[in-house]
Scaffold this motif. Structure first.
Motif: not given
Length: 254
Positions: A193-195, A200-205, A223-229, A232-234
């Motif tokens: 679910x986190x993946x 689905x957050x990529x479009x806004x980024x 920010x932590x989740x973006x770095x995890x996956x 790099x930072x957003x």
């Protein structure tokens, strides 16, 4: 959807029904450049089957499981890659094998796997048609309605659903669902679910919007989740310098 950016050519096509329940897309990446430039694959919750031809006339077919973090793609100049992205349910109903050991990994397959060959890389339209025909034949039994609904809800909710709520909606215990995910994919339902939420957050980024639109606890959590996956930072991810992140390039036009 087709586009060409610098020396990279992309094409992605959604399959016709009834294959959409098991195939997310069929796509290609052609690198026309001479220089070596590394790419990065970021998690999207899919199983991928690849046909690859390099500049040295090499050819291989390989398959990868779900990735849970960024994976570097070697810099293959003057190369062609055709791929089929499958929804996780394909593990049970199409490949009939667990992908737990292929999490963040790949498996080299015979060069004639599923009847594919190097000449299939000469024409994407013909590859698309051949792939659809092969998958339709291999999909021998109907997908269990409860499992089909499980993934439909996950995708429609963009990963924004609690395990308990999902369990109640499909009348399948959280323990059984987690056993299913660990058996076939090698990760828990919560991890998956986190993946999907990250994907689905990529479009806004891509648009430069760094405040989470989905249900992250706060911006720091996002920010932590973006770095995890992504590794790099957003801000760095959104800039996508040198077109390193393939999914972000494709998503920019969708």
């Amino acid at each position: 959807m087709s586009l060409k950016i610098n020396q990279l050519e992309y094409l992605s096509v959604k399959p016709d029904n009834p294959l959409r329940g098991i195939v997310e897309s069929i796509w290609m990446v052609k690198n026309h450049a001479e220089e070596k430039r590394e790419g990065i694959i970021i998690p999207d919750g899919k199983i991928d089957l690849f046909l690859f031809a390099g500049e040295d006339d090499s050819f291989e077919i390989f398959i990868s499981g779900i990735c849970t973090g960024p994976i570097g793609k070697p810099p293959f100049p003057r190369s062609t890659m055709f791929a089929i992205s499958f929804h996780p349910i394909a593990a049970e109903y199409l490949f009939k094998q667990s992908f737990a050991d292929l999490k963040n990994n790949k498996q080299i397959l015979p060069s004639d796997y599923w009847g594919f060959c190097k000449s299939d890389l000469e024409n994407f339209d013909q590859f698309y048609g051949k792939a659809c025909e092969i998958i339709a034949v291999k999909l021998e039994k109907e997908i269990d309605g409860r499992k089909k609904k499980l993934f439909e809800i996950i995708y429609s909710a963009k990963g924004e659903i609690k395990v308990e709520d999902l369990s109640q909606r499909i009348f399948w215990s959280a323990r059984q669902i987690n056993r299913y995910f660990n058996k076939w994919l090698g990760l828990s339902l919560k991890s998956y679910l986190n993946i999907i939420r990250f994907s689905n957050s990529l479009k806004q980024l891509k648009k430069g919007d760094f405040y989470p639109e989905l249900n992250y606890g706060d911006q720091s959590h996002f920010i932590r989740e973006v770095k995890k996956f992504a590794g790099v930072n957003p801000t760095i991810l959104s800039k996508n310098e040198n077109d390193r992140f393939i999914q972000l390039i494709l998503m920019s036009e969708t």
